[in-house]
Design a protein around this motif. Structure first.
Motif, short mmCIF file in Angstrom:
data_model
loop_
_atom_site.label_atom_id
_atom_site.label_comp_id
_atom_site.label_asym_id
_atom_site.label_seq_id
_atom_site.Cartn_x
_atom_site.Cartn_y
_atom_site.Cartn_z
N ASP A 232 -59.02 65.94 10.06
CA ASP A 232 -60.13 64.98 10.53
C ASP A 232 -60.93 64.47 9.32
N VAL A 233 -60.70 64.44 7.90
CA VAL A 233 -60.91 63.56 7.38
C VAL A 233 -60.10 63.12 5.97
N LEU A 234 -60.50 62.12 5.61
CA LEU A 234 -59.92 61.53 4.72
C LEU A 234 -60.58 60.94 3.38
N SER A 235 -61.54 60.71 3.25
CA SER A 235 -61.59 60.76 1.91
C SER A 235 -62.68 62.14 1.16
N GLY A 236 -63.10 62.95 1.55
CA GLY A 236 -63.62 64.07 0.39
C GLY A 236 -64.42 65.24 1.44
N VAL A 237 -64.60 66.50 0.71
CA VAL A 237 -65.02 67.19 1.62
C VAL A 237 -66.05 67.89 0.60
N TYR A 238 -67.47 68.17 1.16
CA TYR A 238 -68.31 68.38 0.34
C TYR A 238 -68.59 70.07 1.32
N VAL A 510 -56.00 64.27 19.73
CA VAL A 510 -57.57 64.13 20.07
C VAL A 510 -56.73 64.20 22.09
N LEU A 511 -57.42 64.30 22.50
CA LEU A 511 -57.66 64.38 24.06
C LEU A 511 -57.72 63.39 24.79
N LEU A 512 -58.73 62.26 24.16
CA LEU A 512 -59.42 61.07 24.42
C LEU A 512 -57.99 60.28 25.02
N ASN A 513 -57.45 60.65 23.81
CA ASN A 513 -56.46 59.14 24.31
C ASN A 513 -55.04 59.67 23.73
N THR A 543 -57.99 61.22 10.66
CA THR A 543 -58.89 61.08 11.17
C THR A 543 -59.60 59.96 11.86
N MET A 544 -60.39 60.37 12.78
CA MET A 544 -60.66 59.53 14.43
C MET A 544 -61.87 58.49 13.58
N GLU A 545 -61.45 57.32 13.94
CA GLU A 545 -61.94 56.34 14.43
C GLU A 545 -63.78 56.43 14.49
N SER A 546 -64.85 55.91 14.24
CA SER A 546 -66.61 56.31 14.43
C SER A 546 -66.14 55.77 16.01
N HIS A 566 -60.39 51.29 23.45
CA HIS A 566 -59.70 52.71 23.59
C HIS A 566 -58.62 53.40 22.65
N ASN A 567 -57.43 52.65 23.17
CA ASN A 567 -55.88 53.66 22.59
C ASN A 567 -55.59 53.30 20.97
N LEU A 568 -57.63 53.70 19.95
CA LEU A 568 -57.20 53.31 18.83
C LEU A 568 -56.32 54.68 18.44
N ASP A 569 -55.42 54.39 17.52
CA ASP A 569 -54.85 56.08 16.84
C ASP A 569 -55.86 56.55 15.79
N LEU A 570 -55.32 57.33 15.06
CA LEU A 570 -55.75 58.34 14.31
C LEU A 570 -55.81 57.49 12.08
#
Length: 811
Positions: A232-238, A510-513, A543-546, A566-570
């Protein structure tokens, strides 16, 4: 103001007459197997350069203890039969605080009948053994020492190749041209909220971190091709770690500074028990900067934060640890102009309109970790966590007219009416449970597997006035829940002591959609010889969108309102990385890393000629119908020459050349809002030690120079001759057809910091002064319409000179 500076002087005088004894301290800790976390019994610990030799061996629990170590800096070496030797250089020993080290050693992949001696691993490498590329560890000492860090873990990242902060002074983290909202923050292994005060609605950045150096352990930061466990991350991990408190004696640290005053307490629960507590509380004194006129705003920002960690070992049930991080901030900024803060709706650019901005935000992260050994080679790590963050912003809009005297002189502004225009209430809660299994098959092979469930609970409401500020329209208004499952498996195989492969698979659902993804990961480290190595890495990431984009309320041409997203993909990306490392000496290393990120499934506006993509979102909003048909490319090369701290000095020089672009349905490749094209950092530092009659004082001097490309902007409307062509009456200001085609120039910044430390018997004093943007450079960042400015164009610029004075007392 005078009382603020009197407190450090008083504490110094109260503790000064205790110089008769020697300045010593205890250095102790534990040594474990890096793969299985099992204690290493009988490992040798030696202080290099000591005469006579100071050393010891670990006990039945893997613990060691070195008493009466002189204050200053030491280097220790670890050795153990069948394991790679390891050196930990330049450990700071202060007389006012014990040094506690939790160390690990790697078993040799080649069995030998005698001690295995190898070149020591390069300082700064990621602590996670599964992360072979695009990773770096950051120690608390570096966070406090580097100029420009200001005791803020977010700001310290911008000292490294490929990473930038926004030049407007926010502590967002821009990694390789990606949006800062796609950085994942973790605390003790658990994903957490954006840990910054004064957060914006996108949880992208903030003005100041709730984390501070007194509670941190060495942490890892990753910029791409992540290990299989990170999802669930696209850019960086701290991956931030909190240190454990002292489990043998009570210790305290008091800090008094311009930004905040804090107190840290730690110690054991009872004598002979290995458990400990650590707690820190900080209260804002940032109003001092406002009082001195250095923030450029009218108003008084305030904040407070707290953090804790409790470690509870047991005889048979493993080790439990509880941790938490919370904070609250507020500010009322009067007469806000775009130069100070961006407010929704562009109404601050209208003549006769004045805006005040009220900001309130809070965050809380709580977690429980449990580590249970299963035999000598396996353990299970379980985490339960809760996070919440809330933002409440209001924009008060005033209409006014200017009053003039009989001779045409300006007298005052007369406020005609005042009302709340924009109102935002965003609350996001998350409940998490995760379990991870670690098993060391043998010296060559280790496997990890884990699963995590997260339940999000959203309560969002945003509204503003439209139709000449008479009709309130809701942009988002929802109370929803959404769950996600993440699973991973990872395998590390060491062909020999020179070649290591890590491969695995990450899955997210993602259980939402009911959107799912399977993400293969692989990385290879090849130590060609004692001084040269190469690294390769590939990973598919998503990653999910905001949340606000999923539930945005969009008005159609016929006036109807719908929620089409509602149906936006990752969002998804392929990361490719190639690295090379040359080690000239144990302290001097050069690195080169080239990368390519192929982004796809990006949400873009479902309109043929639109330039809008969610990867460019900032603190403003643009709620439209979205489709996952956008693409992007990030690629570049990063060069680093680093001389780690040794013989009382260090330097770090790095540069990045990069490109970050995207496409919407219009099909045109454009720069992203975070494409800086290049950045250069030059950091140097020197310590002058053994000063004063008792040789107990140290003076430090650090400096940083930054150069980077300017921010690409959406310009104001202009005609063919370059003349301003905005239409305020119809709220038309921006030329979206030329989005992100131009910048307003490059950005430079020079930072200087100095420190002074006094070691006394049982106490240590430190004084820090950091001067950020010491030349007061004011590079232009964006433009806006202002009829009161020359040519009716105003500019947002870099934040000016900001001093940060801090005193710390260890006792």
């Amino acid at each position: 103001m005078k009382h603020f500076f009197a407190l450090p002087i008083l504490l110094f005088l109260l503790t000064s007459p205790v110089l008769g004894q020697g300045l010593y301290q205890t250095v102790r800790g534990s040594i474990t197997d890096s793969d299985s976390q099992a204690p290493l019994i009988g490992a040798t610990v030696t202080v290099l350069g000591s005469n006579p030799i100071i050393g010891t061996i670990t006990d039945l629990k893997g613990n060691f203890r070195l008493d009466r170590i002189p204050a200053g800096r030491i280097t220790i070496q670890l050795s153990y039969l069948g394991y790679e030797s390891k050196t930990i250089p330049e450990i700071v020993v202060n007389s006012g605080k014990e040094v506690i080290l939790n160390l690990s050693m790697q078993e040799s992949a080649v069995k030998m009948a005698e001690l295995v001696i190898k070149a020591n691993p390069v300082k700064g490498q990621a602590q996670n053994e599964m992360a072979l590329i695009s990773g770096r560890s950051v120690s608390p000492e570096e966070t406090s020492r580097y100029a420009g860090g200001s005791n803020d873990p977010s700001l310290i990242m911008a000292n490294f190749a490929g990473v930038a902060n926004s030049p407007n002074g926010n502590n967002d983290i821009i990694v390789r041209g990606n949006s800062p909202k796609y950085v994942q923050w973790r605390l003790e292994g658990m994903p957490i909220t954006n840990p910054n005060h004064f957060a914006d609605q996108g949880a992208i950045s903030g003005g100041l971190s709730t984390l501070n150096n007194n509670i941190l352990a060495t942490s890892d930061f990753y910029t791409g091709a992540f290990a299989p466990e990170y999802g669930d991350v696209l850019s960086g991990v701290y991956d931030v770690k909190l240190r454990a408190g002292n489990n043998e004696k009570f210790e305290s640290v008091l800090g008094v500074g311009i930004l905040g005053t804090d107190l840290t307490l730690e110690g054991p629960f009872k004598k002979g028990y290995g458990g400990s507590f650590l707690v820190n509380y900080r209260y804002s004194t940032i109003s001092l900067l406002t009082d001195m006129g250095l923030t450029g705003v009218k108003g008084s920002p305030n904040f407070q934060d707290a953090a804790f960690k409790v470690v509870l070992p047991t005889q048979k049930a493993g080790t439990f640890s509880m941790f938490g991080l919370g904070g609250a901030s507020s500010a009322l900024l009067e007469e806000v102009e775009p130069q100070i803060a961006q407010t929704p709706g562009d109404r601050s650019m209208l003549a006769g309109i004045r805006e005040d901005l009220e900001m309130n935000s809070h965050l809380l992260n709580l977690g429980l970790n449990h580590t249970l050994p299963i035999g000598p080679d396996s353990y299970i790590h379980t985490t339960l966590g809760h996070s919440r963050e809330g933002i409440k912003d209001q924009v008060f809009e005033s209409q006014f007219e200017r009053m003039y005297g009989g001779n045409g002189e300006f007298l005052k502004d007369s406020v005609l009416n005042k009302q709340v225009n924009y109102c935002s209430r965003l609350n996001k809660l998350a409940y998490r449970g995760a379990i991870n299994y670690h098993h060391k098959l043998n010296a060559r092979n280790k496997i990890q597997a884990g699963t995590q469930y997260t339940l999000f609970d959203f309560d969002y409401d945003q509204s503003l006035l439209q139709d000449d500020a008479t009709n309130r329209v809701h942009l988002v208004d929802f109370q929803k829940k959404a769950g996600t499952f993440r699973n991973y498996v990872s395998w590390k195989h060491r062909f020999n002591d020179a070649i290591t492969l890590v491969t695995g698979l990450q899955n997210m659902h993602v259980l939402l959609n009911n959107k799912s993804t399977f993400e293969p990961r692989a990385s290879l480290h090849w130590q060609l010889n004692t001084t040269n190595s190469i690294q390769l890495g590939y990973g598919k990431h998503s990653t999910m969108e905001s949340a606000h984009n999923y539930f945005a309320q969009v008005k159609a041409e016929d006036g109807s309102i719908s929620e089409p997203n509602h149906n936006l993909d990752l969002l998804k990306a392929h990361h490719y990385v190639l690295g090379y490392e040359k080690r000239f000496t144990e302290s001097l290393v050069a690195k080169a890393e080239a990368y390519y990120q192929d982004l796809y499934n990006l949400p873009v506006e479902n309109r043929a000629n639109s330039t809008f993509a969610t990867i460019n979102e900032g603190p403003d909003f643009n709620y439209v119908a979205l489709v996952n048909k956008g693409t992007g490319k990030n690629y570049g090369i990063e060069l680093t020459l680093e001389r780690f701290f040794k013989n009382n000095y260090y330097y770090l020089i790095n540069g990045s050349l990069y490109s970050s672009t995207y496409k919407t349905l219009e099909g045109k490749e454009r720069n992203t809002a975070h494409n800086g094209r290049y950045l250069v950092n030059i950091l140097v530092g020197k310590e002058f030690v053994k000063l004063g009659k008792k040789q107990n004082q140290t003076f430090g001097l650090n400096a940083k120079m930054f150069m980077g490309g300017g921010k690409y902007i959406i310009p104001l409307l202009r005609d063919g001759n370059g003349n301003l062509a905005v239409d305020p009456e119809n709220n038309q200001f921006w030329d979206y057809g030329k989005a992100y085609e131009t910048t307003l120039g490059n950005v430079t910044k020079f930072v200087v910091s100095v420190s002074y430390k006094w070691n006394k018997t049982r106490t240590t004093h430190e004084l820090f002064l950091n001067l950020d943007n010491v030349t007061n450079a004011a590079g232009k960042l964006t433009e806006y319409y202002d009829p009161g400015k020359p040519g009716s164009v105003g500019y947002t610029t870099q934040r000016g000179l900001i001093p940060n004075l801090m005193y710390r007392f260890y006792f």
